[in-house]
Design an enzyme around this catalytic site. Structure first.
Site, PDB file in Angstrom:
ATOM      1  N   ASP A 107       4.529 -78.960 -74.412  1.00 18.29           N
ATOM      2  CA  ASP A 107       4.554 -78.609 -75.839  1.00 18.29           C
ATOM      3  C   ASP A 107       3.286 -77.822 -76.141  1.00 18.29           C
ATOM      4  OD1 ASP A 107       3.090 -81.056 -75.361  1.00 18.29           O
ATOM      5  OD2 ASP A 107       2.923 -81.306 -77.519  1.00 18.29           O
ATOM      6  N   GLU A 172       2.456 -84.088 -76.499  1.00 18.59           N
ATOM      7  CA  GLU A 172       1.011 -84.332 -76.371  1.00 18.59           C
ATOM      8  C   GLU A 172       0.239 -83.846 -77.584  1.00 18.59           C
ATOM      9  OE1 GLU A 172      -3.179 -84.023 -75.406  1.00 18.59           O
ATOM     10  OE2 GLU A 172      -1.871 -82.388 -75.975  1.00 18.59           O
TER      11      GLU A 172
HETATM   12  C1  LIG Z   1      -6.818 -81.481 -74.607  1.00 25.58           C
HETATM   13  C2  LIG Z   1      -5.416 -81.210 -75.062  1.00 25.58           C
HETATM   14  N1  LIG Z   1      -5.024 -79.927 -74.669  1.00 25.58           N
HETATM   15  C3  LIG Z   1      -5.369 -81.318 -76.563  1.00 25.58           C
HETATM   16  O1  LIG Z   1      -5.571 -80.330 -77.199  1.00 25.58           O
HETATM   17  N2  LIG Z   1      -5.125 -82.507 -77.077  1.00 25.58           N
HETATM   18  C4  LIG Z   1      -5.078 -82.741 -78.493  1.00 25.58           C
HETATM   19  C5  LIG Z   1      -4.493 -84.131 -78.643  1.00 25.58           C
HETATM   20  C6  LIG Z   1      -4.635 -84.729 -79.979  1.00 25.58           C
HETATM   21  C7  LIG Z   1      -5.689 -85.437 -80.402  1.00 25.58           C
HETATM   22  N3  LIG Z   1      -5.415 -85.810 -81.659  1.00 25.58           N
HETATM   23  C8  LIG Z   1      -4.220 -85.341 -81.958  1.00 25.58           C
HETATM   24  N4  LIG Z   1      -3.753 -84.691 -80.925  1.00 25.58           N
HETATM   25  C9  LIG Z   1      -6.477 -82.667 -79.085  1.00 25.58           C
HETATM   26  O2  LIG Z   1      -7.462 -83.019 -78.435  1.00 25.58           O
HETATM   27  O3  LIG Z   1      -6.588 -82.220 -80.248  1.00 25.58           O
HETATM   28 ZN   LIG Z   2      -3.342 -79.768 -73.533  1.00 23.48          ZN
HETATM   29 ZN   LIG Z   3      -3.927 -78.890 -76.779  1.00 25.06          ZN
END
Ligand SMILES: C[C@H](N)C(=O)N[C@@H](Cc1c[nH]cn1)C(=O)O
Ligand SMILES: [Zn+2]
Ligand SMILES: [Zn+2]
Length: 493
Positions: A107, A172
């Site tokens: 995603d 994710e």
């Molecule tokens: C590291 C990954 N690509 C990412 O961007 N994860 C998101 C996940 C997240 C955290 N809070 C809500 N979604 C992020 O770190 O923002």
């Molecule tokens: Zn990611």
């Molecule tokens: Zn991300």
């Protein structure tokens, strides 16, 4: 690297990867073309279509594939949305081999050309050696690089040095909804024979120097709703005689952080671990170019001026970011309305020792206090729709050493050992459920622009990333016999 694995890499694997660059890039183009944005409800069908493509790609590798339904999610407005299935794949069952579980997500964050992209975000476009497109680096490129590496062994008919498990998800970016429960259920099933977990997400700290990540922050995401009457109002007829919900909300959001970046919520820093001498030494030893990082961000000035302060505030301390306001007028032009209900969104990145339920209570107490002082008759509702804990691994583990050797073989230098300020909610959950080592092995460079306009992965990183994963499989196969129960990870923060 032993002579025989070095020679199979040099004589067969690396030439194959070089020769198939265009095919690998075509595969990425096909994936980037799918608007698998898990954040916007109206694109959920595309995420589900993306999961079918991922399942088909694994099946084409020869893997046994199971797309597991996760049911549905309820949005704040009460609407139910189907969750995309999680794709579980298994390839190889040789009892002599170690089994690596690769986790990735397909995603993406939202993207629109009008946001300031130079090219269409869903058409992978190569300019000066960079492959631009939403998801190119986060996380479709790295997932495909891993698959390309497996495919290379298959195509060359080289015996697989390890058994593979795949966990590919499509939620994710929206907090990995439903995945923890599935992993818990699969602990004695699909995950029972896993020896190591590999995640390839996030970025190196520099444009050129590879890195291995041994920790990420968690995240506590908040919604603050302020509701006045039951309909929007004319600001000429009612402005000046009512308590406006958006004015209340802006005061609440404005009370969260001071201009130095310090969070104003009482108690929020209480549990944060003190900086040790070891931490300080680690920060000092890392190569980090402040100017390069500043240029990557596109801003003129950072809040801190030394490398140590910057890394500490990305990895060691919590940070609070305000993301947006639902219900507020945001389109071009003038609309003289007073919105009836607005919802502010912010999140607090979590570091070791912080407790999510304490954080939630501290936030609620703070916002209720600020709101009480405004004597507003509006209704305030605070919720924490997502809470993810931080993750930290042991860099001295043989798994990290194996990854370091693979990097040396392909990139000719040792990696930085770094932490990352962002969050992969599932990293810690994998570690807790499987009690196995988890490594984060990024292949994207610091200027890839994850979540930003003009996200890209360079052709170099995508192709060398494929090679480094192939080299890593061979390095992992040499870890047989080095696993013992006493080396299982313990998380006690
Ligand atoms: C590291 C990954 N690509 C990412 O961007 N994860 C998101 C996940 C997240 C955290 N809070 C809500 N979604 C992020 O770190 O923002
Ligand atoms: Zn990611
Ligand atoms: Zn991300």
């Amino acid at each position: 690297m032993s002579l025989s694995s070095f020679s199979v890499l040099e004589t067969e694997i690396f030439p194959y990867v070089e020769a198939h660059q265009s095919d690998f890039i075509e595969n990425l183009k096909e994936w980037v073309a799918v608007k698998s944005d898990s954040v916007q409800p109206d694109l959920r069908k595309e995420v589900i279509r993306m999961m079918s493509l991922a399942a088909a790609r694994l099946a084409a590798l020869g893997a046994t594939v199971n797309s597991v339904s996760l049911g549905s999610q309820q949005l704040l407005n009460g609407q139910h949305l189907p969750l995309p299935p999680v794709v579980l794949g298994a390839l190889g069952k040789d009892p002599q081999n170690l089994t690596i579980c690769f986790y990735g997500h397909v995603d993406v964050q939202p993207a629109k050309k009008e946001d300031g992209w130079k090219t269409d975000p869903y058409t992978l476009t190569e300019i000066n050696g960079n492959l631009y497109g939403r998801g190119a680096t986060d996380n479709k490129g790295p997932v495909l690089a891993w698959i390309n590496a497996v495919e290379t062994f298959r195509a060359l008919k080289i015996a697989m040095p390890v058994n593979f498990k795949f966990v590919i998800e499509g939620m994710e970016e929206a907090g990995s909804l439903g995945l923890e429960k599935l992993l818990e259920e699969e602990k004695q099933g699909f995950l029972s024979d896993v020896d190591y977990v590999v995640i390839s997400d996030n970025l190196w700290l520099s444009k050129k120097k590879p890195a291995l990540i041994y920790g990420t922050r968690g995240n506590a995401c908040f919604s603050v709703e302020v509701e006045g009457g039951d309909k929007d109002l004319h600001s000429g007829t009612f402005g000046g005689i009512i308590h406006e919900p958006l004015t209340d909300l802006i005061a609440l959001l404005g009370s969260l952080v001071d201009p130095t970046g310090h969070i104003q919520i009482p108690g929020i820093y209480d549990a944060v671990a003190a900086l040790t001498d070891e931490d300080k030494k680690l920060y000092e030893s890392i190569e980090y170019d402040i100017e390069e990082h500043k240029n990557n961000s596109g801003v003129k000035k950072l809040l801190y001026s030394t490398k140590e302060e910057i890394l500490q505030h990305l990895w060691h301390y919590p940070s609070l970011s305000i993301h947006g306001i639902e219900g507020a007028f945001h389109e071009p032009g003038i609309k003289t309305v007073i919105p009836a209900k607005v919802i502010g969104k912010f999140s607090i990145r979590q570091v070791p020792n912080m407790d999510l339920s304490d954080v939630k209570q501290q936030v609620v107490n703070h916002l209720e206090n600020v709101f009480a002082k405004r004597n507003s008759p509006n209704k305030l509702k605070v919720s924490m729709p997502l809470g993810a804990k931080p993750w930290v691994a042991d860099v001295n583990d043989p798994l990290y050493k194996a990854a370091k050797r693979a990097i040396r073989t392909v990139f000719g230098e040792d990696p930085d050992f770094i932490r990352d300020g962002s969050t992969i909610p599932i990293a810690r959950i994998f570690q807790t459920i499987t009690q196995k080592r988890v490594i984060m092995f990024p292949i994207g460079a610091a200027d890839d622009g994850e979540h930003s306009q003009n996200e890209k992965i360079s052709r170099h990183n995508y192709i060398e990333g494929t090679k480094v994963f192939a080299a890593f499989f061979l390095e992992i196969s040499k870890l047989r016999g080095q696993l013992c129960e006493s080396s299982n990870p313990r998380i006690n923060y």
